[in-house]
Design an enzyme around this catalytic site. Sequence first.
Site, PDB file in Angstrom:
ATOM      1  N   GLU A  51       0.322  -1.178  -0.178  1.00 51.86           N
ATOM      2  CA  GLU A  51      -0.351  -0.083  -0.244  1.00 51.86           C
ATOM      3  C   GLU A  51       0.827   1.381   0.307  1.00 51.86           C
ATOM      4  O   GLU A  51       0.409   2.920  -0.542  1.00 51.86           O
ATOM      5  CB  GLU A  51      -1.235  -0.961   1.273  1.00 51.86           C
ATOM      6  CG  GLU A  51      -2.676  -0.854   1.253  1.00 51.86           C
ATOM      7  CD  GLU A  51      -1.690  -2.774   1.752  1.00 51.86           C
ATOM      8  OE1 GLU A  51      -2.564  -3.063   1.090  1.00 51.86           O
ATOM      9  OE2 GLU A  51      -0.566  -2.427   1.877  1.00 51.86           O
ATOM     10  N   HIS A 120      -9.241  -4.835  12.209  1.00 50.32           N
ATOM     11  CA  HIS A 120     -10.001  -4.286  10.190  1.00 50.32           C
ATOM     12  C   HIS A 120     -11.360  -3.440  10.541  1.00 50.32           C
ATOM     13  O   HIS A 120     -12.413  -3.760   9.945  1.00 50.32           O
ATOM     14  CB  HIS A 120      -9.975  -5.387   9.450  1.00 50.32           C
ATOM     15  CG  HIS A 120      -8.956  -5.370   9.108  1.00 50.32           C
ATOM     16  ND1 HIS A 120      -7.732  -4.732   9.156  1.00 50.32           N
ATOM     17  CD2 HIS A 120      -8.065  -6.783   9.451  1.00 50.32           C
ATOM     18  CE1 HIS A 120      -6.545  -5.841   8.341  1.00 50.32           C
ATOM     19  NE2 HIS A 120      -6.907  -6.863   8.564  1.00 50.32           N
TER      20      HIS A 120
END
Length: 325
Positions: A51, A120
């Site tokens: 990322e 998450h």
Amino acid sequence: MRELTYSQAAVEAVAEEMRRDPKIFYMTTDAIAPLLKEFGPERMRATPIAEAAMTGMAIGAAGCGWRPIVDWRQVTFCFVAMDQIVNQAAKIHYMFGGQATFPILYRAAVGGGTQLAAQHSQSPHSMFMNVAGLKMFLPSTPYDLKGLIKTAIRDNNPVISFESNRLMALKGPVPEEDYTIPFGRADIKRTGSDVTIVALAWLVHESLAAAEELAREGISVEVVDPRTLVPLDAATIRSSVQKTGRLVIADEGGPTAGFSAEIAALATEDAATFASLKAPVKRVCALQVPIPYSPVLESHVFPDRNRIIAGVHEVLRGRGTARAA
């Protein structure tokens, strides 16, 4: 009118914009099959799990005339790219003296309700609201998500699309014709006269459900969905609070230095809005704890319609039609 899910509306928005502008390309760790099929691997790029790299690559590509879209998937995956987001994407237009634009759309799923555990299930939108140079939104319906994504892709600034995990399968009407939704324009999802609820994403729907129940008690609730976080439609929020005199804020994020604190400040730092308040502002937020994996514990951490109803009763305490919270 046809109906699309929240996730389908997002993909359709991207596909329409990619057809319109060949300079748009997409990067994500998991290729989106319809985009890959239509646009091929040059424009729908399945990247390694890196990322930081693709977040930074997008900045360079945007500076060279491209319009990249980076899909981080879960928002927590972008934390490894904070330098690229905060020190580079947010500031580079300013530091270049406005000589170049950097049109980038970053996409990220946020919030709980899907038992993805502490890492998450976060709602860190307020962290990014604190960074000058980024635009961002967190919509509650497929219609709003599609229109805001299209606006974001056409914008010449870095934009973050926060998208609710809980709402991915939610269906709603979405026009087939082209449309966009301007940044900085809130939507009043329900009009009312006794209390204003300002809510985000999934909690807009919980607030609407709470409003239905409260209506049976004779309580009239106005539900305001800001839709965009930066820029924020302060005028609509203040106007609603001045009308109702009471404010409840519902957010999946924690209360400390959060979105809810910003909305509370909007209501109390403006003289006319502050003067209209008939009760203290009430915040209904997630508990300030890591999000549990256990469904029972997760449900305990996040606000819902019952906690929103309790919050409304609290700000109405002393009014004849309000029962004790």
